[in-house]
Design an enzyme around this catalytic site. Structure first.
Site, PDB file in Angstrom:
ATOM      1  N   ARG A 121     -10.520   8.432   4.226  1.00 21.32           N
ATOM      2  CA  ARG A 121     -10.280   7.265   3.432  1.00 21.32           C
ATOM      3  C   ARG A 121     -11.626   6.707   2.970  1.00 21.32           C
ATOM      4  NH1 ARG A 121      -4.787   7.073   3.969  1.00 21.32           N
ATOM      5  NH2 ARG A 121      -3.869   6.197   5.862  1.00 21.32           N
TER       6      ARG A 121
ATOM      7  N   LYS B 119     -10.588  -6.519   8.926  1.00 22.81           N
ATOM      8  CA  LYS B 119      -9.880  -5.349   9.492  1.00 22.81           C
ATOM      9  C   LYS B 119     -10.560  -4.322   9.824  1.00 22.81           C
ATOM     10  CE  LYS B 119      -5.710  -2.610   8.973  1.00 22.81           C
ATOM     11  NZ  LYS B 119      -5.109  -2.022   8.099  1.00 22.81           N
TER      12      LYS B 119
ATOM     13  N   TYR C 197      -0.381  -6.931  17.639  1.00 23.23           N
ATOM     14  CA  TYR C 197       0.728  -6.436  18.332  1.00 23.23           C
ATOM     15  C   TYR C 197       1.192  -7.004  19.604  1.00 23.23           C
ATOM     16  CZ  TYR C 197       0.171  -2.946  14.731  1.00 23.23           C
ATOM     17  OH  TYR C 197      -0.254  -2.426  13.633  1.00 23.23           O
TER      18      TYR C 197
ATOM     19  N   CYS D  77       0.958  -1.037  -0.148  1.00 30.01           N
ATOM     20  CA  CYS D  77       0.051  -0.136   0.046  1.00 30.01           C
ATOM     21  C   CYS D  77       0.767   1.298  -0.105  1.00 30.01           C
ATOM     22  CB  CYS D  77      -0.951   0.011   1.296  1.00 30.01           C
ATOM     23  SG  CYS D  77      -1.919   1.475   1.280  1.00 30.01           S
TER      24      CYS D  77
ATOM     25  N   LYS E 158     -11.830  -4.117   4.535  1.00 30.54           N
ATOM     26  CA  LYS E 158     -11.137  -3.249   5.286  1.00 30.54           C
ATOM     27  C   LYS E 158     -11.878  -2.206   5.570  1.00 30.54           C
ATOM     28  CE  LYS E 158      -6.809  -0.263   5.952  1.00 30.54           C
ATOM     29  NZ  LYS E 158      -5.402  -0.299   5.329  1.00 30.54           N
TER      30      LYS E 158
ATOM     31  N   ARG F 240      -1.415   5.163  12.294  1.00 32.01           N
ATOM     32  CA  ARG F 240      -1.034   6.337  11.392  1.00 32.01           C
ATOM     33  C   ARG F 240      -0.010   7.296  12.112  1.00 32.01           C
ATOM     34  NH1 ARG F 240      -7.124   7.219   9.133  1.00 32.01           N
ATOM     35  NH2 ARG F 240      -7.071   5.120   8.118  1.00 32.01           N
TER      36      ARG F 240
ATOM     37  N   CYS G 279      -4.060   6.082   0.154  1.00 35.22           N
ATOM     38  CA  CYS G 279      -3.533   4.801  -0.376  1.00 35.22           C
ATOM     39  C   CYS G 279      -3.307   4.767  -1.946  1.00 35.22           C
ATOM     40  CB  CYS G 279      -4.397   3.776   0.251  1.00 35.22           C
ATOM     41  SG  CYS G 279      -4.474   3.729   2.095  1.00 35.22           S
TER      42      CYS G 279
ATOM     43  N   SER H 169      -4.117  -1.309  15.672  1.00 38.90           N
ATOM     44  CA  SER H 169      -3.489  -0.771  16.543  1.00 38.90           C
ATOM     45  C   SER H 169      -4.283  -0.007  17.701  1.00 38.90           C
ATOM     46  CB  SER H 169      -2.590   0.499  15.866  1.00 38.90           C
ATOM     47  OG  SER H 169      -3.575   1.329  14.888  1.00 38.90           O
TER      48      SER H 169
ATOM     49  N   GLU I  53     -16.776  -8.181  -1.170  1.00 39.12           N
ATOM     50  CA  GLU I  53     -15.324  -7.772  -1.240  1.00 39.12           C
ATOM     51  C   GLU I  53     -14.621  -9.040  -1.203  1.00 39.12           C
ATOM     52  OE1 GLU I  53     -13.641  -5.408  -1.887  1.00 39.12           O
ATOM     53  OE2 GLU I  53     -14.455  -3.600  -1.667  1.00 39.12           O
TER      54      GLU I  53
HETATM   55  C1  PBG Z   1      -2.336   0.843   5.016  1.00 40.76           C
HETATM   56  C2  PBG Z   1      -2.402   0.169   6.481  1.00 40.76           C
HETATM   57  C3  PBG Z   1      -2.891   0.572   7.584  1.00 40.76           C
HETATM   58  C4  PBG Z   1      -3.013  -0.390   8.581  1.00 40.76           C
HETATM   59  C5  PBG Z   1      -2.465  -1.429   8.148  1.00 40.76           C
HETATM   60  N1  PBG Z   1      -2.268  -1.188   6.713  1.00 40.76           N
HETATM   61  C6  PBG Z   1      -3.509   2.018   8.051  1.00 40.76           C
HETATM   62  C7  PBG Z   1      -4.483   2.715   7.263  1.00 40.76           C
HETATM   63  O1  PBG Z   1      -4.989   2.036   6.520  1.00 40.76           O
HETATM   64  O2  PBG Z   1      -4.741   3.880   7.700  1.00 40.76           O
HETATM   65  C8  PBG Z   1      -3.444  -0.215   9.931  1.00 40.76           C
HETATM   66  C9  PBG Z   1      -2.918  -1.201  10.888  1.00 40.76           C
HETATM   67  C10 PBG Z   1      -3.209  -0.743  12.290  1.00 40.76           C
HETATM   68  O3  PBG Z   1      -3.972   0.346  12.799  1.00 40.76           O
HETATM   69  O4  PBG Z   1      -2.664  -1.327  13.081  1.00 40.76           O
HETATM   70  N2  PBG Z   1      -0.858   0.662   4.723  1.00 40.76           N
END
Ligand code: PBG
Length: 324
Positions: free
Chosen positions: A217, A248, A313, A120, A195, A205, A130, A274, A233
């Site tokens: 987004r 996700k 994590y 990405c 996602k 981020r 993205c 996260s 999807e």
């Molecule tokens: C995009 C990506 C994101 C995450 C994983 N791949 C960020 C987004 O879409 O803003 C988020 C993962 C997380 O929050 O732990 N490269």
């Protein structure tokens, strides 16, 4: 008459009994550990919003990955934090880019550990989106070229699997075609199929400095209100050649994981993102939650819903807890 003939508590009386009838099991083999890699040497910066997670330079990443492997966790997924960002995210598909170098080092120095890469461009674009941007709009088809190049350079560096997370339409087919053309016919694709446009990515981020500089987004990531659309999807990504489909975030979307489980025979991965990590960390630090129990319960719930694999994590903590 159910009661007193049936007493549900009979099988809950002791740990050996409970263990015997336990329906869901967590194992370190189900876990994938996300790692952030940055430029420089001997660098280990803690991410403020994700206590216990770090941005690591390649040399320290190798050490960390060796420890992960030793614990019995089969795979890591890499996120790059480049030195320079531009409109087109070119440092993301530079053969000498940060992730490409990290993959080479890991494949060389930590044999046997699976290295997955996130495909990405958002960590590499100056605007933080993205996809390529024109007149304030995110371009779909033009972005596919960047994703092809990124997946190709990751494969050439030795990645064991690529994981597109951008949510552009048609990217799984484009990446599959690109990999096949370059001779990587056996390289699997784990597609972030469903996602959602979620607030729970905020700490990530912060870690990757990838917040969009304008807008949000929602024109490419999914509306959290939609479960049927998530199944579409997943179907489309499967048709395009995804080997694993990913949902996700995880905990707010357990229903989507369960629905996906009922529909697809592909392995399902779920990403405990996260924000899910930081919520548990923050509550535990305040003394409001028991951290080890919150870790195990949340991961168990994600598996119970139907996920085969979990990106988390907490992978190292969970493994230590499972080994106790
Ligand atoms: C995009 C990506 C994101 C995450 C994983 N791949 C960020 C987004 O879409 O803003 C988020 C993962 C997380 O929050 O732990 N490269």
């Amino acid at each position: 008459m159910a009661f007193p003939r049936h007493r549900m508590r009979r099988l809950r009386q002791s740990e050996p009994l409970r263990r015997m009838v336990r329906e869901t099991r967590l194992s370190s083999s189900d876990l994938i550990y996300p790692l952030f890699v940055t430029e420089g040497r001997d660098r280990r910066q803690e991410i403020g919003s994700m206590p216990g997670q770090y941005r690591l330079s390649v040399d320290l990443l190798v050490k960390e990955a060796a420890e992960v492997k030793l614990l019995g966790i089969p795979a890591v997924i890499l996120f790059g934090i480049p030195e320079r960002k531009d409109e087109r995210g070119t440092s993301g598909y530079d053969p000498k880019g940060i992730v490409q170098r990290a993959v080479r080092a890991l494949k060389d120095q930590v044999p046997g550990l699976l290295v997955i890469t996130d495909v990405c461009i958002d960590e590499y674009t100056s605007h933080g989106h993205c996809g390529l941007v024109k007149d304030g709009r995110i371009l779909n088809d033009e972005t596919l070229e960047c994703l092809r190049a990124m997946a190709r350079t990751h494969a050439q560096a030795g990645a064991d699997m690529v994981a597109p997370s951008d949510m552009m339409d048609g990217r799984v087919a484009a990446i599959r075609e690109e990999l096949d053309r370059e001779g990587f016919v056996d390289l699997p694709i784990m597609a972030y199929a469903a996602k959602f446009a979620s607030c729970f990515y905020a700490p990530f981020r912060d870690a990757a400095d990838s917040s969009p500089k304008f807008g949000d987004r929602r024109s490419y990531q999914m509306d959290p209100a939609n479960a049927r659309e998530a199944l579409r999807e997943i179907e489309l990504d499967a048709e395009e050649g995804a080997d694993i489909v990913l949902v996700k975030p995880a905990l707010p979307f357990l229903d989507v994981i369960a629905a996906a489980r009922a529909r697809t025979s592909l392995p399902i991965a779920a990403y405990q993102v996260s924000g899910e990590y930081s919520m548990i960390k923050a509550a535990a630090r305040a003394g409001w939650l028991d951290e080890p129990r919150a870790i195990i319960e949340s991961l168990l719930s994600i598996k119970r819903a139907g996920a085969d694999l979990i990106l988390t994590y907490f992978a190292k903590d969970a493994t230590r807890l499972l080994n106790e």
